[in-house]
Design a protein around this motif. Structure first.
Motif, short mmCIF file in Angstrom:
data_model
loop_
_atom_site.label_atom_id
_atom_site.label_comp_id
_atom_site.label_asym_id
_atom_site.label_seq_id
_atom_site.Cartn_x
_atom_site.Cartn_y
_atom_site.Cartn_z
N LYS A 39 -19.58 1.39 -27.68
CA LYS A 39 -18.63 1.81 -26.67
C LYS A 39 -18.53 3.34 -26.60
N ILE A 40 -18.03 3.80 -25.46
CA ILE A 40 -17.81 5.23 -25.26
C ILE A 40 -16.36 5.54 -25.65
N HIS A 41 -16.20 6.53 -26.51
CA HIS A 41 -14.87 6.90 -27.00
C HIS A 41 -14.38 8.16 -26.29
N TYR A 42 -13.16 8.10 -25.80
CA TYR A 42 -12.60 9.22 -25.05
C TYR A 42 -11.09 9.21 -25.18
N HIS A 43 -10.47 10.31 -24.75
CA HIS A 43 -9.01 10.39 -24.69
C HIS A 43 -8.58 10.66 -23.26
N ILE A 44 -7.40 10.17 -22.89
CA ILE A 44 -6.80 10.46 -21.60
C ILE A 44 -5.58 11.33 -21.85
N ASP A 45 -5.57 12.52 -21.25
CA ASP A 45 -4.46 13.43 -21.50
C ASP A 45 -3.24 13.08 -20.65
N GLU A 46 -2.19 13.92 -20.74
CA GLU A 46 -0.93 13.63 -20.05
C GLU A 46 -1.07 13.71 -18.54
N ARG A 47 -2.17 14.27 -18.05
CA ARG A 47 -2.43 14.35 -16.61
C ARG A 47 -3.32 13.22 -16.11
N GLY A 48 -3.70 12.34 -17.01
CA GLY A 48 -4.58 11.23 -16.63
C GLY A 48 -6.04 11.63 -16.59
#
Length: 310
Positions: free
Chosen positions: A272-281
Motif C-alpha cells: 500500500k501507499i502510505h501518506y498523511h492528510i493535513d488539516e487542509r485535506g
C-alpha cells in the motif's frame, strides 16, 4: 496661565495615565509589527467586499491596529519589560552568538513575504511556533539554492524516468521520484557522534550520501525544492523523515497508478501507499530513507511536529 505643582501634575498624570512619548512609540511600533501578519491572515480568510479604493481592507487594518493598541496599552508594563528583555537578548546574541538583529529582520521579512503568497498564511506562523528539533539548523542546512544540490537533482532526473510519458501535469512529482530513487538506492545510514545531534548540510551529505535520518531528510528536501517541488519534514519520537506534497485525492489516484504500474512496480507490488492528510485535506507522501518506493511504510506513526519547506 495656571501653574501646577509637582504633586498636582503627578496626580493628574496618574489619573489620566499620561505616558511618556517613548512608551507610546515603542508600543505603537510593536503594534505595527504584530498587526501586519494578523492583517494578512484576516485578509486571506475573510470575504472581500470589493469596496472602492479597497476601503474595506483599509478599515480592517485600522480595526486590527486599534484592537492591538488597546491590548498593548492595557498591558503596558508587561509589554515594555518584554521588549526590553528581548532587546537585551538580541544585543547579547549580536555580540557573542548567532542570533542578531539582522537575523530577526531577515526572518520577519521572509515570513511576511511568504505569507503574502500563501492562501493559508496562518499555517506559516503555526509552523514557526510548533516545536521541531533543531529547526533553525535544519532550515539553514536545506541548501536548495546551492548549485551542487541542483546539479545532483538534475543528474538524478536525467538518470531515472526521463522517458516516462503521459504525466505532464505531474512532471515535477515524477522528477521528485527520480531524486528519491537516486538518494534512497545509494543512502548509507551512519549515526551521529554519541551524545551529539549533528545536522549535516545538504552539500555535505552529497559527498558520500551517508548520514542519519535528519541528514537524509535535509538532502531529500533540498534536492526536491531545487527543482520546484514542495516537501515537509515530519518529527516523530526519535525520528525525522521527509514527505512530498501531492495535492488532492484525485492527484493521489494518478500518482498511485504511476508508482505501482510504471515507476516502482517491483518495489511496490502488493503493498500500500502510505501518506498523511493535513488539516487542509492535502496529501503528503512518505519519502523516508527506509522506503523502497515513494509512499513506503512509516517507521513511526505519531506526528509530534511538521516543518513545511515552501
Amino acid at each position: 496661565m495656571i501653574k501646577l505643582g509637582k504633586g498636582t501634575y503627578q496626580q493628574l498624570k496618574e489619573k489620566f495615565r499620561i505616558k511618556s512619548p517613548w512608551d507610546l512609540i515603542i508600543i505603537f511600533a510593536l503594534n505595527i509589527l504584530i498587526t501586519i501578519p494578523v492583517f494578512i491572515i484576516a485578509h486571506q480568510n475573510l470575504i472581500t467586499l470589493d469596496w472602492a479604493h479597497h476601503i474595506d481592507r483599509i478599515l480592517l487594518f485600522l480595526l486590527i491596529l486599534f484592537i492591538f493598541q488597546v491590548i498593548l496599552r492595557a498591558m503596558r508594563r508587561i509589554t515594555l519589560i518584554s521588549v526590553i528583555l528581548y532587546l537585551i537578548i538580541l544585543v547579547i546574541g549580536t555580540l557573542f552568538g548567532d542570533y542578531t538583529f539582522q537575523t530577526v529582520f531577515e526572518d520577519y521579512r521572509s515570513m511576511i513575504y511568504t505569507m503574502n503568497d500563501d492562501p493559508y498564511p496562518q499555517d506559516i506562523i503555526i509552523s514557526k511556533l510548533l516545536p521541531f528539533p533543531n529547526k533553525s539548523k535544519i532550515i539553514d542546512a536545506v541548501e536548495y539554492q546551492n548549485p551542487k544540490v541542483r546539479d545532483f537533482a538534475i543528474m538524478a532526473i536525467n538518470k531515472h524516468f526521463k522517458h516516462v510519458k503521459g504525466y505532464n501535469e505531474d512532471w515535477t512529482l515524477i522528477q521528485s521520484f527520480a531524486i528519491f530513487k537516486e538518494i534512497n538506492s545509494r543512502w548509507n545510514y551512519v549515526s551521529d557522534p554519541k551524545g551529539h545531534d549533528y545536522i549535516a548540510k545538504a552539500t555535505e551529505s552529497l559527498k558520500y550520501l551517508s548520514g542519519d535520518c535528519d541528514d537524509h531528510s535535509v538532502l531529500m528536501a533540498a534536492c526536491i525544492k531545487a527543482i520546484g517541488g514542495t516537501t515537509r519534514l515530519i518529527h516523530t519520537k526519535g525520528h525525522i523523515y521527509p514527505e512530498l506534497y501531492i495535492g488532492t485525492k484525485k492527484d493521489l489516484e494518478r500518482i498511485n497508478y504511476a508508482i505501482k504500474k510504471e515507476l516502482f512496480p517491483t518495489e511496490s507490488k502488493g503493498k500500500k501507499i502510505h501518506y498523511h492528510i493535513d488539516e487542509r485535506g492535502k496529501i503528503w507522501l512518505n519519502l523516508d530513507y527506509t522506503a523502497k518506493y515513494p509512499g513506503g511504510p512509516f517507521m513511526h506513526e505519531e506526528i509530534l511536529g511538521a516543518l513545511t519547506l515552501d
